[in-house]
Every structure is written in structure tokens, then in C-alpha cells.
Write an enzyme that holds these catalytic residues in place. Sequence first.
Site, short mmCIF file in Angstrom:
data_model
loop_
_atom_site.label_atom_id
_atom_site.label_comp_id
_atom_site.label_asym_id
_atom_site.label_seq_id
_atom_site.Cartn_x
_atom_site.Cartn_y
_atom_site.Cartn_z
N LYS A 1 -4.84 6.23 8.79
CA LYS A 1 -6.06 6.44 7.99
C LYS A 1 -6.78 7.62 8.65
O LYS A 1 -7.84 7.46 9.28
CB LYS A 1 -6.91 5.14 8.05
CG LYS A 1 -8.03 5.07 7.07
CD LYS A 1 -7.61 4.50 5.76
CE LYS A 1 -8.80 4.59 4.82
NZ LYS A 1 -8.46 4.87 3.46
N SER B 1 -12.80 -3.54 2.25
CA SER B 1 -12.88 -2.87 3.56
C SER B 1 -14.34 -2.73 3.95
O SER B 1 -15.18 -2.44 3.10
CB SER B 1 -12.31 -1.46 3.49
OG SER B 1 -11.13 -1.44 2.78
N ARG C 1 0.86 -1.20 0.00
CA ARG C 1 0.00 0.00 0.00
C ARG C 1 0.88 1.23 0.00
O ARG C 1 1.66 1.47 0.93
CB ARG C 1 -0.89 0.00 1.24
CG ARG C 1 -1.77 1.24 1.38
CD ARG C 1 -2.65 1.09 2.62
NE ARG C 1 -3.57 2.19 2.80
CZ ARG C 1 -3.31 3.29 3.48
NH1 ARG C 1 -2.14 3.46 4.06
NH2 ARG C 1 -4.24 4.23 3.60
C1 LIG Z 1 -6.90 -5.34 5.20
C2 LIG Z 1 -7.29 -3.97 4.81
N1 LIG Z 1 -8.43 -3.47 5.31
C3 LIG Z 1 -8.80 -2.22 4.99
C4 LIG Z 1 -8.04 -1.45 4.13
C5 LIG Z 1 -8.46 -0.07 3.72
O1 LIG Z 1 -8.81 -0.01 2.35
P1 LIG Z 1 -9.48 1.34 1.78
O2 LIG Z 1 -10.69 1.60 2.56
O3 LIG Z 1 -9.60 1.22 0.33
O4 LIG Z 1 -8.41 2.43 2.12
P2 LIG Z 1 -6.93 2.54 1.55
O5 LIG Z 1 -6.09 1.49 2.14
O6 LIG Z 1 -7.00 2.39 0.06
O7 LIG Z 1 -6.47 3.89 1.96
C6 LIG Z 1 -6.87 -2.02 3.64
N2 LIG Z 1 -6.07 -1.34 2.81
N3 LIG Z 1 -6.52 -3.27 3.99
C1 LIG Z 2 -5.26 1.10 5.78
C2 LIG Z 2 -6.28 1.09 6.83
N1 LIG Z 2 -7.59 0.78 6.58
C3 LIG Z 2 -8.35 0.85 7.66
C4 LIG Z 2 -9.79 0.62 7.68
O1 LIG Z 2 -10.37 0.62 8.75
O2 LIG Z 2 -10.32 0.40 6.62
S1 LIG Z 2 -7.47 1.26 9.02
C5 LIG Z 2 -6.05 1.36 8.14
C6 LIG Z 2 -4.72 1.74 8.71
C7 LIG Z 2 -4.23 0.83 9.77
O3 LIG Z 2 -3.01 1.29 10.12
P1 LIG Z 2 -2.40 1.11 11.55
O4 LIG Z 2 -2.21 -0.33 11.78
O5 LIG Z 2 -1.07 1.84 11.45
O6 LIG Z 2 -3.27 1.77 12.53
#
Ligand SMILES: Cc1ncc(COP(=O)(O)OP(=O)(O)O)c(N)n1
Ligand SMILES: Cc1nc(C(=O)O)sc1CCOP(=O)(O)O
Length: 381
Positions: free
Chosen positions: A293, A264, A195
Amino acid sequence: MKRTDCYDLNTNGIVVMVEPYSQREQRNLVIYRILDANLDRAREGLRIIEEWCRFGLNNAQLTGECKGMRQELASWHTADLRSARDTLGDPGTELTHPQEEQRTSIKSLLQANFCRVQEAMRVLEEYGKLYNPNMGKALKQMRYRVYTLESNLMGYQRHQLLLRSHLYLVTSPTDKLLEIVEAALKGGLTLVQYRDKNVDDAVRLQQAQKLRQLCHNYNAIFIINDRVDIALAVDADGVHLGQQDMPIAVARQWLGPHRIIGRSTTNADEMQRAIKEGADYIGVGPVYETPTKEGKPAAGLEYVSYVAKNCSIPWFAIGGIDPNNINDVIDAGAKRVAVVRGIMQAEQPTLVTQYFLSQLNRIQPDPDHSYVESNYYPDQW
Ligand SMILES: Cc1ncc(COP(=O)(O)OP(=O)(O)O)c(N)n1
Ligand SMILES: Cc1nc(C(=O)O)sc1CCOP(=O)(O)O
Ligand SMILES: [Mg+2]
């Protein structure tokens, strides 16, 4: 030269006459030998694949498909083809490829044997046309069945590994990307998502290629965030799509049935829809608010508990999870978690990966622990 047994009227005895083959007979003999050798080759290769489907995967359907093709090949292996065999005079029996001596994993063994079977079937298809037009047609169809078998088997292995993966690393941009991911893989990680929201496609493609190779060396699944095109370009194992990303149905058309699609979700509706649309797993979060996020409100542990009771596909709690709170998330019902900072910003990514896994495996002992071992022997299956 061929031998012909004749009755000698003068001596009342048998004499053996040797007379030259006609050009046509010589040509046929060569074709028979090619068909005989390649029927053997294809059946042997299928048998090797079949043994893994049977004893390694315990999968009756894949085993039956291999067996069915072996039997069909046997029906083409007639006595006239067998009798043309000339093992002593065949220079090919001495030749081996150096890689045959040094297979390092079940995966490379299977790939090599799929290749061998497909090549042999192509030969059978082409030379078979000169022997019996129906053989050419039958072997062409069978070669396509082998491609399907390969795709089903590899897809099956991939989904099995997803089921066995309890920790999911989602990467964040850093100069030490490969180093950190490799450290986590050494700790037993089997699922990685690349990502990076702010990088040129040329760099994204390059990083994705390197990460894919690294993950596959460690027998880990490699997923691309957001981008179906990049996933296809690097032959990744799948994509992760958010609510604002490409619809699952469209992604599925591009990726086919065997690649993994994750979605997600933040609430019950999104969860139900993702399942209905054919997601292979869902992200469940953010469990806690997180700077990774920014601006996305926490869905909280209540949503984790809801998913634990109602979700029929694999799911990963995500968002703000670290070594200090992972047990709260587990207590809310999570068996699988995804982290970014928890590993990417850890001082010792290998150790922290092992800690996360130890907590997840302690709560949810996996009946099949072979995946844990496989990480100590990179690229094992
Ligand atoms: C395992 C996992 N869960 C949630 C996310 C978040 O995806 P998304 O809502 O498309 O946000 P971005 O990652 O694209 O910013 C994820 N990447 N992985
Ligand atoms: C990429 C992403 N997606 C989310 C969701 O809820 O969809 S939370 C998230 C970031 C998670 O990062 P960290 O482990 O550093 O808190
Ligand atoms: Mg996204």
C-alpha cells in the site's frame, strides 16, 4: 373402495359393505394424503434444523422460531388428514436421493433440510387451498418465515465465524492464487479477502467465483475488496470498503443485513465513524509502512493500542505485519491481524499460516476451539 359397517336385520349381525368412493371423495382422499405427507415432511425438516439451533448454536431465538412453526404445522395436521394415510400403498417411502446417504457437513445438512421444508410448504400452500383457503394463506406466510430463518441462521453462522477468525489473508495478484490460498486454508485460515486492483472484471469475476468455492469448501469466510457488485455476483460473504470506497449505508442496502462489511481506518475518528455506520469489522493500519500500500503513512502501534482500548467490534491490525514483528503487534493489543505478503510471498504458506495462528491463539486462547478442528475436516459445519 370404502368400507361401511351396516346392521343386517335378517341375521342380527354386522356385515361389512364395500362400496366405491365417489370421484369427489377419491380426489379429497388424495389431497388429504398429500397434505398429511407434506405436513410430516415439513415438521421433520424443521426439527432437524431446530436441533442444530438448540444444541449446535445454543441460540434460543432461532430455536423458538423453529418450534413455533412446528407447532403451527401441528395445528393443521387434523385427524381427517392423518386417517387418510396409506404408508404401505405409498411408493414414495422407498425412494431416497443418493445425496441423503452422504451428507458431508452440517451446512449441507441444513441446506438440504431448508430445501425440503420449503418444498413441502409450497406443496401445502397449493393443495391446502383446495382443502381450506386459510391453509393456503397460512402456509404461504410460513414459507416466507422459513426463508427469513434460513437467512438469519446462515448470517449468524457467518458472524460467529468472523468472531472466531484471528488471521485474515488479503490476496495479491499471482499465477498461483488458488494454490497459495488453499495452502493457507490447510494451515487453519478462516478468513480470505480477494484483492486485485488491476485486472479486467471478467477475470476478477472468474477468480472470485473460484476462490469463493475454495473458501467455502474449507469453511472459510470469503470477502471481496472494494466491489459490492462482484460480491453479489459470486454470492460472497461480504465486502471490504476503504474510506474512498462506497459508503457503508449504500453497501448495506445492496448486501442486506447478514453479509459482512469491513471498513479501513487509520485514526480514531474513522474508527468511531465506521462503528456508527454499522461496519462488522475494521482494518487498523497501516501498522507499518508497506510496499503493498505504497505511499500510505504508517498509523503505527499507537493507533493499534488506541483501538485495543476503545473498539467495540472485531478489528484486524494490517500493514507490514510478518512473522518477525507479529508479537510486537500482539503486545500493542491486537488479537487479530491481516496480512498480504506475509502469506502470499511465503515459501511455505501452510506453515507460516500455522505460525501466525499459533501466536494469535497463544496470546488469546479461544474458548471455542471447534473452528481449529473444522479446518482439518473441510466443509465441516
Ligand atoms: C482488512 C483490510 N484492511 C484494510 C484494507 C485497505 O482497504 P482500502 O483502504 O480500501 O485500500 P485497498 O485495499 O482497496 O487498496 C483492506 N483491503 N483490508
Ligand atoms: C491492503 C492494505 N490496507 C492497508 C491499510 O492500512 O489500510 S495496509 C495494506 C497492505 C498490507 O499488506 P502487507 O501485509 O503486504 O504489508
Ligand atoms: Mg478499497
